[in-house]
Design a protein around this motif. Structure first.
Motif, PDB file in Angstrom:
ATOM      1  N   LEU A  61     -10.313   7.151   4.625  1.00  0.00           N
ATOM      2  CA  LEU A  61     -10.594   8.001   3.468  1.00  0.00           C
ATOM      3  C   LEU A  61     -10.712   9.468   3.904  1.00  0.00           C
ATOM      4  O   LEU A  61     -10.232  10.377   3.218  1.00  0.00           O
ATOM      5  CB  LEU A  61     -11.890   7.522   2.804  1.00  0.00           C
ATOM      6  CG  LEU A  61     -12.094   7.886   1.345  1.00  0.00           C
ATOM      7  CD1 LEU A  61     -11.074   7.180   0.460  1.00  0.00           C
ATOM      8  CD2 LEU A  61     -13.508   7.514   0.891  1.00  0.00           C
ATOM      9  N   ALA A  92      -5.290   2.789  -2.989  1.00  0.00           N
ATOM     10  CA  ALA A  92      -4.243   2.311  -2.067  1.00  0.00           C
ATOM     11  C   ALA A  92      -4.825   1.964  -0.700  1.00  0.00           C
ATOM     12  O   ALA A  92      -4.352   1.043  -0.024  1.00  0.00           O
ATOM     13  CB  ALA A  92      -3.136   3.359  -1.925  1.00  0.00           C
ATOM     14  N   LEU A  93      -5.877   2.682  -0.283  1.00  0.00           N
ATOM     15  CA  LEU A  93      -6.531   2.377   0.993  1.00  0.00           C
ATOM     16  C   LEU A  93      -7.434   1.149   0.879  1.00  0.00           C
ATOM     17  O   LEU A  93      -7.416   0.266   1.729  1.00  0.00           O
ATOM     18  CB  LEU A  93      -7.401   3.558   1.454  1.00  0.00           C
ATOM     19  CG  LEU A  93      -6.705   4.845   1.891  1.00  0.00           C
ATOM     20  CD1 LEU A  93      -7.734   5.928   2.184  1.00  0.00           C
ATOM     21  CD2 LEU A  93      -5.857   4.583   3.128  1.00  0.00           C
ATOM     22  N   LEU A  94      -8.231   1.121  -0.175  1.00  0.00           N
ATOM     23  CA  LEU A  94      -9.328   0.147  -0.241  1.00  0.00           C
ATOM     24  C   LEU A  94      -8.872  -1.244  -0.670  1.00  0.00           C
ATOM     25  O   LEU A  94      -9.598  -2.219  -0.491  1.00  0.00           O
ATOM     26  CB  LEU A  94     -10.420   0.662  -1.191  1.00  0.00           C
ATOM     27  CG  LEU A  94     -11.093   1.975  -0.740  1.00  0.00           C
ATOM     28  CD1 LEU A  94     -12.039   2.500  -1.814  1.00  0.00           C
ATOM     29  CD2 LEU A  94     -11.853   1.774   0.577  1.00  0.00           C
ATOM     30  N   GLN A 150       0.835  -1.212   0.000  1.00  0.00           N
ATOM     31  CA  GLN A 150       0.000   0.000   0.000  1.00  0.00           C
ATOM     32  C   GLN A 150       0.863   1.252   0.000  1.00  0.00           C
ATOM     33  O   GLN A 150       0.587   2.227  -0.698  1.00  0.00           O
ATOM     34  CB  GLN A 150      -0.910   0.022   1.231  1.00  0.00           C
ATOM     35  CG  GLN A 150      -1.983  -1.035   1.251  1.00  0.00           C
ATOM     36  CD  GLN A 150      -2.828  -0.862   2.508  1.00  0.00           C
ATOM     37  OE1 GLN A 150      -2.427  -1.266   3.603  1.00  0.00           O
ATOM     38  NE2 GLN A 150      -3.986  -0.244   2.369  1.00  0.00           N
ATOM     39  N   LEU A 165      -5.121   7.283  -4.426  1.00  0.00           N
ATOM     40  CA  LEU A 165      -4.922   7.086  -2.989  1.00  0.00           C
ATOM     41  C   LEU A 165      -6.072   6.290  -2.382  1.00  0.00           C
ATOM     42  O   LEU A 165      -5.852   5.476  -1.478  1.00  0.00           O
ATOM     43  CB  LEU A 165      -4.769   8.445  -2.302  1.00  0.00           C
ATOM     44  CG  LEU A 165      -3.479   9.187  -2.680  1.00  0.00           C
ATOM     45  CD1 LEU A 165      -3.500  10.621  -2.138  1.00  0.00           C
ATOM     46  CD2 LEU A 165      -2.248   8.445  -2.159  1.00  0.00           C
ATOM     47  N   ALA A 166      -7.292   6.504  -2.870  1.00  0.00           N
ATOM     48  CA  ALA A 166      -8.420   5.698  -2.390  1.00  0.00           C
ATOM     49  C   ALA A 166      -8.183   4.227  -2.727  1.00  0.00           C
ATOM     50  O   ALA A 166      -8.435   3.341  -1.899  1.00  0.00           O
ATOM     51  CB  ALA A 166      -9.733   6.187  -3.007  1.00  0.00           C
ATOM     52  N   MET A 186      -7.307  10.864   4.327  1.00  0.00           N
ATOM     53  CA  MET A 186      -6.664  11.067   3.019  1.00  0.00           C
ATOM     54  C   MET A 186      -7.246  12.287   2.320  1.00  0.00           C
ATOM     55  O   MET A 186      -6.513  13.134   1.796  1.00  0.00           O
ATOM     56  CB  MET A 186      -6.832   9.796   2.176  1.00  0.00           C
ATOM     57  CG  MET A 186      -6.223   9.843   0.795  1.00  0.00           C
ATOM     58  SD  MET A 186      -7.286  10.613  -0.468  1.00  0.00           S
ATOM     59  CE  MET A 186      -8.410   9.259  -0.868  1.00  0.00           C
ATOM     60  N   ARG A 231      -4.884   1.578  10.180  1.00  0.00           N
ATOM     61  CA  ARG A 231      -6.053   0.724   9.994  1.00  0.00           C
ATOM     62  C   ARG A 231      -6.343  -0.297  11.101  1.00  0.00           C
ATOM     63  O   ARG A 231      -7.498  -0.439  11.516  1.00  0.00           O
ATOM     64  CB  ARG A 231      -5.984   0.015   8.637  1.00  0.00           C
ATOM     65  CG  ARG A 231      -7.188  -0.906   8.398  1.00  0.00           C
ATOM     66  CD  ARG A 231      -7.551  -0.973   6.961  1.00  0.00           C
ATOM     67  NE  ARG A 231      -8.675  -1.856   6.701  1.00  0.00           N
ATOM     68  CZ  ARG A 231      -9.280  -1.918   5.525  1.00  0.00           C
ATOM     69  NH1 ARG A 231      -8.882  -1.150   4.541  1.00  0.00           N
ATOM     70  NH2 ARG A 231     -10.287  -2.732   5.321  1.00  0.00           N
ATOM     71  N   ARG A 271      -6.638  -3.060   0.599  1.00  0.00           N
ATOM     72  CA  ARG A 271      -5.966  -3.814   1.659  1.00  0.00           C
ATOM     73  C   ARG A 271      -6.454  -5.248   1.883  1.00  0.00           C
ATOM     74  O   ARG A 271      -5.625  -6.152   2.046  1.00  0.00           O
ATOM     75  CB  ARG A 271      -6.031  -3.041   2.981  1.00  0.00           C
ATOM     76  CG  ARG A 271      -5.374  -3.799   4.138  1.00  0.00           C
ATOM     77  CD  ARG A 271      -4.739  -2.876   5.113  1.00  0.00           C
ATOM     78  NE  ARG A 271      -4.114  -3.551   6.222  1.00  0.00           N
ATOM     79  CZ  ARG A 271      -3.325  -2.936   7.094  1.00  0.00           C
ATOM     80  NH1 ARG A 271      -3.076  -1.667   6.972  1.00  0.00           N
ATOM     81  NH2 ARG A 271      -2.781  -3.580   8.091  1.00  0.00           N
ATOM     82  N   PRO A 272      -7.765  -5.510   1.919  1.00  0.00           N
ATOM     83  CA  PRO A 272      -8.168  -6.906   2.160  1.00  0.00           C
ATOM     84  C   PRO A 272      -7.572  -7.885   1.150  1.00  0.00           C
ATOM     85  O   PRO A 272      -7.167  -9.001   1.527  1.00  0.00           O
ATOM     86  CB  PRO A 272      -9.701  -6.849   2.058  1.00  0.00           C
ATOM     87  CG  PRO A 272     -10.048  -5.438   2.431  1.00  0.00           C
ATOM     88  CD  PRO A 272      -8.929  -4.603   1.869  1.00  0.00           C
ATOM     89  N   MET A 284     -20.361   6.930  -7.742  1.00  0.00           N
ATOM     90  CA  MET A 284     -20.820   5.586  -7.367  1.00  0.00           C
ATOM     91  C   MET A 284     -20.698   5.403  -5.849  1.00  0.00           C
ATOM     92  O   MET A 284     -19.742   5.856  -5.247  1.00  0.00           O
ATOM     93  CB  MET A 284     -19.961   4.543  -8.078  1.00  0.00           C
ATOM     94  CG  MET A 284     -20.623   3.187  -8.176  1.00  0.00           C
ATOM     95  SD  MET A 284     -19.446   1.950  -8.801  1.00  0.00           S
ATOM     96  CE  MET A 284     -19.045   2.662 -10.400  1.00  0.00           C
ATOM     97  N   GLU A 288     -12.517   2.090   6.947  1.00  0.00           N
ATOM     98  CA  GLU A 288     -12.118   2.605   5.638  1.00  0.00           C
ATOM     99  C   GLU A 288     -12.613   4.037   5.449  1.00  0.00           C
ATOM    100  O   GLU A 288     -11.933   4.875   4.861  1.00  0.00           O
ATOM    101  CB  GLU A 288     -12.672   1.708   4.528  1.00  0.00           C
ATOM    102  CG  GLU A 288     -11.933   0.386   4.419  1.00  0.00           C
ATOM    103  CD  GLU A 288     -12.611  -0.611   3.503  1.00  0.00           C
ATOM    104  OE1 GLU A 288     -11.941  -1.543   3.051  1.00  0.00           O
ATOM    105  OE2 GLU A 288     -13.838  -0.475   3.244  1.00  0.00           O
ATOM    106  N   THR A 304     -14.689   0.752  -7.177  1.00  0.00           N
ATOM    107  CA  THR A 304     -15.912   1.306  -6.595  1.00  0.00           C
ATOM    108  C   THR A 304     -15.971   2.822  -6.714  1.00  0.00           C
ATOM    109  O   THR A 304     -17.007   3.423  -6.477  1.00  0.00           O
ATOM    110  CB  THR A 304     -15.994   0.935  -5.104  1.00  0.00           C
ATOM    111  OG1 THR A 304     -14.736   1.265  -4.500  1.00  0.00           O
ATOM    112  CG2 THR A 304     -16.250  -0.540  -4.935  1.00  0.00           C
ATOM    113  N   LEU A 330      -2.711   5.102   6.050  1.00  0.00           N
ATOM    114  CA  LEU A 330      -2.612   3.677   5.712  1.00  0.00           C
ATOM    115  C   LEU A 330      -2.370   2.820   6.949  1.00  0.00           C
ATOM    116  O   LEU A 330      -2.996   1.781   7.139  1.00  0.00           O
ATOM    117  CB  LEU A 330      -1.446   3.438   4.731  1.00  0.00           C
ATOM    118  CG  LEU A 330      -1.568   3.976   3.312  1.00  0.00           C
ATOM    119  CD1 LEU A 330      -0.262   3.763   2.544  1.00  0.00           C
ATOM    120  CD2 LEU A 330      -2.719   3.277   2.587  1.00  0.00           C
TER     121      LEU A 330
END
Lengths: 272, 272
Positions: B13, A46-48, A12, A43-44, B16, B50, A50-51, B1, B9, A76, B47
């Motif tokens: 966000l 890079a955060l999202l 990330q 950047l979103a 960020m 989390r 993770r799973p 969306m 998260e 998304t 990051l």
């Protein structure tokens, strides 16, 4: 200061550091957006993501399914595909625990991995050659994969001549390795990322630019990057020219992300 | 969306989006760093925090321990404390599932929460008033907390007169609520964050500036923000002036992060 990061966090961080580095010819960076894809989208992602990276680190998941999960988690927002090529590199690097492990892991991929990969591919707007018989937009492709028993590794070998990211699966992640070496040579911090980026761009023709603008344009960009290194071209104006023409070296960026990931694992310091 | 995000998260966000928003008077943003604290430090914190946010979302962890975990996870880089105030707001908001839940959760805090909080505090360079009898640099403070049986909520009430972040724990997160409302009023996207920031700065004296530069400077910054709103002062030059003087409205930034978190949960769109 050293950080005890998980592999997922390191990946990330690599995505975050790459997009922030400035000036980066033609790509979204700290000071430049494209109209439809902006810094915050990268950047979103890079955060999202993770799973998916956590699952890659845990083990027991197929590389195709992991690339599909990463793409799905980060499709998304409205910024479109930000990191598809980066996932193709990072997922095996995380799962394999490094370049040797990744090189071994890609050889174990199956037909199911290939089918998952195509499901991920269909979520993106990544271009293949229009004449490609394995076109992602062609539903018949899935039958071809099944009929021929093609693994994801076979798919990458098929794409390797025209796609430098796919090629990494066939050559032991050679340019990811080189990107990491360039970072080590350039020293620590954000300026090293820019230097490694320009050096890689000056030595390799970006296949993403070839797909979008043709070989001639891609070759000219490579030459211009070499002129920046030689001191005969200004980096900022090269950047502006690329952005004005919509020329973004997206595959070099993917390689730099992979290189940052590898280099961080070898003690390269982003924070100095 | 719409994104189906976890609370953790959404909080990441928010961190960020706040730091990227530009121009933001005096603070680190997309185009400005301080020498010792840069954009990448803020994003690395977003990051790396989390696991603490996940624990807050899971429940069963004390607010003090969670703030301590968040601070510890993000004190590993060289950028110093980037988000201590933000954690004081986000952790109860995540744990409580919103403002009502947070308001209830802070009332349940214990002496152990207070001790954990002071352990977190000692990892940061956050200033308290020099005359404060609960000075974090004074080992006797922990004895005072234990002897008086002060909970973390008591600590916040003690700090509330001089600290607008602590005050949120005592007034139902009033400014976090107002920041969210300002975002809804300003419309979607990154420009709304800047507008909400300037409006909040124009109506509230930033207590972080008071601690660092005194009441007079903080009041002048508030007036200058009001002049930006009135159209008699240029936002970019206001930003430059603040940065040159080392004046960063850090507590307003914390409030905006909390506001983004709340607003995102109410359907506010960052991506438009």
């Amino acid at each position: 200061m050293k950080i005890a990061m998980t592999r997922a966090e390191r990946a990330q961080l690599a995505m975050m550091l790459e997009v922030c580095a400035y000036p980066k010819p033609g790509n979204v960076d700290r000071c430049h957006d494209y109209d439809d894809t902006r810094l915050e989208h990268f950047l979103a992602s890079a955060l999202l993501v993770r799973p998916a990276f956590n699952h890659a680190e845990e083990g027991g998941h197929g590389l195709g399914a992991l690339i599909r999960e990463a793409t799905s988690l980060t499709s998304t927002h409205g910024g479109g595909n930000t990191h598809f090529g980066a996932y193709i590199l990072l997922i095996p690097l995380i799962a394999g625990g490094g370049i040797d492990g990744a090189t071994a892991a890609v050889k174990e991929t199956t037909v199911d991995d290939a089918l998952d990969f195509y499901a991920a591919f269909s979520m993106t707007q990544v271009r293949m050659h229009r004449t490609d018989e394995l076109d992602v937009n062609d539903p018949a492709t899935l039958h071809v994969i099944r009929d021929r028993g093609m693994t994801l590794s076979d798919i990458m070998a098929h794409s390797a001549p025209g796609d430098m990211v796919a090629r990494e699966w066939t050559n032991g992640f050679a340019l990811s390795r080189r990107a990491a070496d360039l970072l080590h040579e350039a020293g620590c911090g954000r300026h090293a990322i820019v230097e490694a980026f320009v050096r890689l761009l000056a030595s390799e023709t970006d296949t993403f630019i070839i797909k979008k603008h043709g070989t001639e344009v891609a070759e000219r960009v490579r030459e211009q990057a070499a002129e920046v290194l030689a001191g005969t071209r200004n980096l900022e104006s090269f950047d502006s020219d690329c952005i004005a023409a919509g020329i973004n070296p997206g595959s070099i960026a993917d390689m730099i992300i992979a290189g940052i990931y590898v280099a961080l694992g070898e003690g390269w310091e982003w924070d100095c």
